[in-house]
Scaffold this active site. Structure first.
Site, PDB file in Angstrom:
ATOM      1  CD  GLU A 101      -4.386  -7.903   1.947  1.00 17.83           C
ATOM      2  OE1 GLU A 101      -5.273  -7.152   2.399  1.00 17.83           O
ATOM      3  OE2 GLU A 101      -3.184  -7.638   2.032  1.00 17.83           O
ATOM      4  CD  GLU A 144      -2.705  -1.353   2.483  1.00 13.89           C
ATOM      5  OE1 GLU A 144      -2.648  -0.474   3.348  1.00 13.89           O
ATOM      6  OE2 GLU A 144      -3.424  -2.366   2.586  1.00 13.89           O
TER       7      GLU A 144
HETATM    8  O1  9MR Z   1      -7.345  -8.014   8.586  1.00 17.01           O
HETATM    9  C1  9MR Z   1      -6.444  -7.173   9.272  1.00 17.01           C
HETATM   10  C2  9MR Z   1      -7.103  -6.623  10.530  1.00 17.01           C
HETATM   11  O2  9MR Z   1      -7.292  -7.671  11.462  1.00 17.01           O
HETATM   12  C3  9MR Z   1      -6.246  -5.524  11.136  1.00 17.01           C
HETATM   13  O3  9MR Z   1      -6.945  -4.924  12.200  1.00 17.01           O
HETATM   14  C4  9MR Z   1      -5.917  -4.499  10.077  1.00 17.01           C
HETATM   15  C5  9MR Z   1      -5.057  -3.396  10.649  1.00 17.01           C
HETATM   16  O4  9MR Z   1      -4.538  -2.579   9.669  1.00 17.01           O
HETATM   17  O5  9MR Z   1      -5.240  -5.120   9.006  1.00 17.01           O
HETATM   18  C6  9MR Z   1      -6.050  -6.050   8.345  1.00 17.01           C
HETATM   19  O6  9MR Z   1      -5.388  -6.572   7.223  1.00 17.01           O
HETATM   20  C7  9MR Z   1      -5.082  -5.631   6.192  1.00 17.01           C
HETATM   21  C8  9MR Z   1      -3.882  -6.152   5.461  1.00 17.01           C
HETATM   22  O7  9MR Z   1      -2.821  -6.364   6.351  1.00 17.01           O
HETATM   23  C9  9MR Z   1      -3.458  -5.172   4.364  1.00 17.01           C
HETATM   24  N1  9MR Z   1      -4.541  -4.886   3.480  1.00 17.01           N
HETATM   25  C10 9MR Z   1      -5.783  -4.467   4.092  1.00 17.01           C
HETATM   26  C11 9MR Z   1      -6.209  -5.496   5.140  1.00 17.01           C
HETATM   27  C12 9MR Z   1      -7.551  -5.132   5.712  1.00 17.01           C
HETATM   28  O8  9MR Z   1      -7.484  -3.915   6.413  1.00 17.01           O
END
Ligand code: 9MR
Length: 504
Positions: A427, A321
């Protein structure tokens, strides 16, 4: 036939109510004390004791509110349990009784209060609730009072049952269906990996796993130890892998591939990582120090995983990102502020330097089909390709059932595929606005259309990974975005993904 066998197994499991602490797999517990104390004992340092009449258990002689009937339960971390206790007391007009759990880890005991109820004198009252244990070495469920340390009380009709009782392992396997095309994967977190029933199901459906959170910089950077190192050397960073380990261990033991997520990200990375002495109030370090910290971080991740988990991690999200949603430029972050816009290139340079030769290095981002972000991503990829340190692009695919348009997804995939990179859907989840047949059908149709597009790119597509397994554990659980519902039952979306492969 397979289905019949699994239903019989499920029925037998649901019948085996009486579990002992010696059992490897706790499948549930019910007791009405027909067989005596059934493992229950008085928790007390005074004179509290238990008696039973073959219907209920009675505790007397209490002198503290925690004095209680208690029993050891071999609970599985990460499994949701529903429990129910009937309780009665005759000593006060009204008294609050409470079901609690005592658990210990490395010899240190801790407690959680799970549910309570107000009990009128002489009236059987039900205390019920749900409990999903974290990982501990042992668990004792017990019934105590909130106040009233010295009243006697009775318990009966006890039930502690897994809420998700049946994982249907006879379902058609997505990983087998998609084996000719690409890997099928999912994100998991630590509490799930301890759930043996869930993992049996997961490993039947998926052949690649990603940590949802436990391999991110905020899980791996050991700030207290880094502070000590910084006294001598500001470029040093200390790492710990206690959080990443359970899923790595599972993958290694079970021969499942792992996609690493993530080495460099603006989010879930402590701000102190960028500051002198790792001090939250310190000044930001200079570019050269930060480049060395980044290199040292990446080096140690690869050193640890190569030494302890050789061959397990097949690919990594090196940077996540980095491109802004607007303007087609890099987003402003601690990384751009301290290092500058080439931080992405340097991260890939270091990853290539330390990664095992066969490990594929990915750049990963969301909203790929949306302009001007797509152009920004393409420009970044071009500069990474020119330096020769990137292998692939990951489409996050956190979509809704109406957006983005499948044609926009295809267009974005084509633009990136034309660069000769490997692709992955890293994802995936597709949210809906309500849990009803109409929405579930729209969701299923969108899953099918998108998987048909992914199949068009099969020669370059390494994997499609769902961001979770069951809706109830998703980061978007209010949008029911995954292939399995809260009881791990396949949704229409699952059938649609099956159908997309079968009609290829
Ligand atoms: O699914 C993840 C969630 O449990 C966390 O709270 C969050 C914090 O930023 O991150 C989520 O995973 C993310 C992933 O690492 C990167 N792409 C977006 C995902 C969803 O937010």
């Amino acid at each position: 036939m397979k289905k019949l066998v699994s239903l019989i197994v499920a029925f037998l499991l649901s019948c085996s109510f009486i579990a002992t602490s010696e059992e490897a797999l706790f499948t549930g517990y019910e007791s009405n004390f027909k067989k005596g104390f059934d493992g229950w004992y008085a928790r007390s340092t005074g004179s509290a004791s238990l008696e039973t009449n073959g219907t209920y258990l009675k505790i007397t002689g209490r002198d503290s509110s925690w004095n209680s009937p208690g029993r050891d339960f071999n609970l599985m971390p990460g499994t949701k349990y529903r429990f129910s206790f009937n309780v009665k007391q005759n000593d006060a007009d009204q008294a609050e009784l409470m079901v609690s759990v005592a658990h210990s880890k490395n010899g240190i005991e801790s407690y959680e209060n799970l549910a309570k109820a107000s009990c009128k004198r002489g009236v059987w009252t039900t205390i019920s609730g749900e409990y999903t244990p974290n990982a501990y070495d042992n668990y004792i469920l017990y019934v105590e009072t909130v106040a009233h340390p010295d009243i006697s009380f009775l318990i009966k009709d006890i039930s502690v049952m897994p809420a998700n009782t049946v994982y249907d392992v006879s379902l058609v396997s997505l990983k087998e269906l998609y084996a000719p095309y690409f890997d099928l994967g999912c994100a998991l977190n630590n509490s799930q990996v301890y759930n043996a029933n869930l993992m049996n199901f997961v490993s039947g459906q998926f052949n690649i796993i990603t940590h949802e959170n436990e391999f991110k910089p905020d899980s791996c950077i050991d700030l207290p130890e880094s502070r000590k190192l910084a006294d001598q050397d500001e470029t040093a960073v200390a790492l710990k892998f206690t959080q990443a380990k359970p899923i790595l261990d599972y993958c290694q033991k079970n021969g499942i591939k792992l996609h690493g997520h993530v080495l460099v990200w603006h989010s879930q990375t402590p701000d102190s990582f960028f500051r002198k002495g790792y001090d939250p109030n310190g000044e930001y370090v200079d570019r050269d120090t930060m480049l060395k910290r980044m290199e040292n971080y990446i080096r140690q991740v690869f050193e640890y995983t190569s030494a302890n988990y050789p061959g397990v991690i097949v690919s990594w999200d090196v940077v996540n990102e980095a491109v802004a949603d607007a303007g087609g430029v890099l987003r402003k972050s601690n990384w751009t502020n301290v290092i500058g816009d080439d931080f992405v290139n340097r991260a890939f340079e270091y990853a290539r330097k330390y990664a095992p030769e066969e490990t594929k290095l990915y750049y990963n981002d969301y909203n790929t089909p949306l302009e001007p972000k797509l152009t920004g991503i393409c420009n970044l990829l071009d500069s990474l390709i020119a330096e020769g340190n990137i292998d692939g692009y990951g489409f996050q695919a956190h979509y809704s059932a109406t957006s983005p348009a499948p044609s926009a997804v295809r267009n974005a995939m084509q633009r990136i595929a034309d660069k000769g990179l490997l692709l992955r859907v890293s994802e995936m989840d597709i949210g809906i606005t309500a849990l009803n047949d109409v929405q579930l059908k729209i969701q299923a149709d969108r899953y099918k259309e998108l998987f048909e597009i992914f199949l068009e790119f099969a020669p370059q597509m390494e994997a499609v990974q769902l961001w979770g397994v069951t809706d109830d554990r998703s980061w978007r659980k209010d949008e029911y975005p995954l292939l399995f519902d809260e009881k791990a039952r396949p949704k229409k979306a699952f059938d649609a993904v099956v159908e997309a492969a079968k009609s290829k």
